[in-house]
Design a protein around this motif. Sequence first.
Motif, PDB file in Angstrom:
ATOM      1  N   TRP A  25       0.835  -1.199   0.000  1.00 20.62           N
ATOM      2  CA  TRP A  25       0.000   0.000   0.000  1.00 20.62           C
ATOM      3  C   TRP A  25       0.877   1.259   0.000  1.00 20.62           C
ATOM      4  N   ALA A  26       1.821   1.335   0.927  1.00 15.39           N
ATOM      5  CA  ALA A  26       2.655   2.532   1.037  1.00 15.39           C
ATOM      6  C   ALA A  26       3.603   2.665  -0.152  1.00 15.39           C
ATOM      7  N   GLY A  27       4.020   1.546  -0.725  1.00 10.78           N
ATOM      8  CA  GLY A  27       4.963   1.576  -1.837  1.00 10.78           C
ATOM      9  C   GLY A  27       4.344   1.889  -3.178  1.00 10.78           C
ATOM     10  N   CYS A 101       1.345 -14.042   0.538  1.00  8.63           N
ATOM     11  CA  CYS A 101      -0.088 -13.755   0.419  1.00  8.63           C
ATOM     12  C   CYS A 101      -0.348 -12.246   0.486  1.00  8.63           C
ATOM     13  N   MET A 102      -1.125 -11.740  -0.453  1.00  8.85           N
ATOM     14  CA  MET A 102      -1.450 -10.310  -0.468  1.00  8.85           C
ATOM     15  C   MET A 102      -2.216  -9.895   0.784  1.00  8.85           C
ATOM     16  N   LEU A 103      -3.106 -10.754   1.262  1.00  2.75           N
ATOM     17  CA  LEU A 103      -3.883 -10.421   2.460  1.00  2.75           C
ATOM     18  C   LEU A 103      -2.977 -10.303   3.679  1.00  2.75           C
ATOM     19  N   ALA A 104      -2.067 -11.268   3.827  1.00  2.00           N
ATOM     20  CA  ALA A 104      -1.151 -11.243   4.967  1.00  2.00           C
ATOM     21  C   ALA A 104      -0.205 -10.043   4.872  1.00  2.00           C
ATOM     22  N   LYS A 105       0.286  -9.765   3.666  1.00  2.71           N
ATOM     23  CA  LYS A 105       1.170  -8.612   3.492  1.00  2.71           C
ATOM     24  C   LYS A 105       0.440  -7.322   3.855  1.00  2.71           C
ATOM     25  N   THR A 106      -0.807  -7.209   3.434  1.00  5.31           N
ATOM     26  CA  THR A 106      -1.596  -6.017   3.738  1.00  5.31           C
ATOM     27  C   THR A 106      -1.803  -5.883   5.237  1.00  5.31           C
ATOM     28  N   TYR A 107      -2.204  -6.977   5.868  1.00  6.77           N
ATOM     29  CA  TYR A 107      -2.445  -6.946   7.308  1.00  6.77           C
ATOM     30  C   TYR A 107      -1.174  -6.554   8.056  1.00  6.77           C
ATOM     31  N   ALA A 108      -0.051  -7.174   7.707  1.00 10.30           N
ATOM     32  CA  ALA A 108       1.204  -6.874   8.384  1.00 10.30           C
ATOM     33  C   ALA A 108       1.625  -5.420   8.187  1.00 10.30           C
ATOM     34  N   GLU A 109       1.405  -4.899   7.000  1.00  6.03           N
ATOM     35  CA  GLU A 109       1.803  -3.518   6.714  1.00  6.03           C
ATOM     36  C   GLU A 109       0.908  -2.495   7.405  1.00  6.03           C
ATOM     37  N   ASP A 114      -3.382   1.047  12.268  1.00  3.30           N
ATOM     38  CA  ASP A 114      -4.819   1.031  12.548  1.00  3.30           C
ATOM     39  C   ASP A 114      -5.618   1.470  11.318  1.00  3.30           C
ATOM     40  N   HIS A 115      -5.165   1.022  10.155  1.00  3.52           N
ATOM     41  CA  HIS A 115      -5.797   1.372   8.882  1.00  3.52           C
ATOM     42  C   HIS A 115      -6.965   0.422   8.616  1.00  3.52           C
ATOM     43  N   ALA A 116      -8.042   0.949   8.097  1.00  4.88           N
ATOM     44  CA  ALA A 116      -9.242   0.139   7.828  1.00  4.88           C
ATOM     45  C   ALA A 116      -8.973  -0.998   6.848  1.00  4.88           C
ATOM     46  N   LEU A 117      -8.018  -0.838   5.955  1.00  2.00           N
ATOM     47  CA  LEU A 117      -7.701  -1.910   5.010  1.00  2.00           C
ATOM     48  C   LEU A 117      -7.115  -3.136   5.712  1.00  2.00           C
ATOM     49  N   ALA A 118      -6.462  -2.943   6.863  1.00  2.00           N
ATOM     50  CA  ALA A 118      -5.965  -4.088   7.638  1.00  2.00           C
ATOM     51  C   ALA A 118      -7.150  -4.910   8.145  1.00  2.00           C
ATOM     52  N   ASP A 119      -8.189  -4.225   8.608  1.00  2.00           N
ATOM     53  CA  ASP A 119      -9.393  -4.935   9.062  1.00  2.00           C
ATOM     54  C   ASP A 119     -10.040  -5.694   7.912  1.00  2.00           C
ATOM     55  N   GLN A 120     -10.053  -5.076   6.750  1.00  2.00           N
ATOM     56  CA  GLN A 120     -10.630  -5.738   5.590  1.00  2.00           C
ATOM     57  C   GLN A 120      -9.802  -6.969   5.205  1.00  2.00           C
ATOM     58  N   ALA A 121      -8.484  -6.844   5.252  1.00  2.00           N
ATOM     59  CA  ALA A 121      -7.627  -7.993   4.949  1.00  2.00           C
ATOM     60  C   ALA A 121      -7.890  -9.119   5.949  1.00  2.00           C
ATOM     61  N   ALA A 122      -8.075  -8.777   7.220  1.00  2.00           N
ATOM     62  CA  ALA A 122      -8.363  -9.793   8.244  1.00  2.00           C
ATOM     63  C   ALA A 122      -9.696 -10.483   7.961  1.00  2.00           C
TER      64      ALA A 122
END
Length: 190
Positions: A25-27, A101-109, A114-122
């Motif tokens: 996301w940040a990159g 995994c894109m979901l795991a990478k998103t969650y970890a990043e 406390d970004h809403a996209l982390a919750d969505q990835a979870a």
Amino acid sequence: MPRKPAYDRDALIEKARDIFWRQGWAGTSLKDLERALKLKPGSFYAAFGSKDALYALTLESYTQEGMARLNALAERLGPKEALKAQPRLVIEAVENPAKACMLAKTYAELQAKDHALADQAALHMAEMKACFADLFRSAQAAGEIRPEHDPDRLAARFQSDILGLRLSAERKDVNALEIAADIASDIDRL
């Protein structure tokens, strides 16, 4: 009457998914997306609203495609054989922009932010785990896995194994194919 867009929205989501999957996301800047998708800023906002909205669509696409592939594999091979094949298939998929995994990478990043996209990835990871649990239940119903095993616990362990395997596959000092074979062997012992 509004003009019909001159682009394939699903193809753009797929292309953006691969960029986000590879760069995170940040990159990934808005300019990166506009350039890769060949959209001007106004068209980008009209099509997706924001970078976060597009990222959310890519997470949904990633999850739905993954579950559809796994369910199609189960239709072809049966639930237990699909589960056994999954570890090898995810690390051998050369068309993917990354092994992890894109979901795991998103969650970890994003979870630390406390970004809403982390919750969505979870939430999407929970959907994947439920898909695994359904396959374990089906394998039990077919008599391929002993009934004393809890399918939800098996699914949680399997997902953990797959996530670790996918991250290990990014490393040069790990033989991911051996680990994938071990995960498949563990399923045979159930």
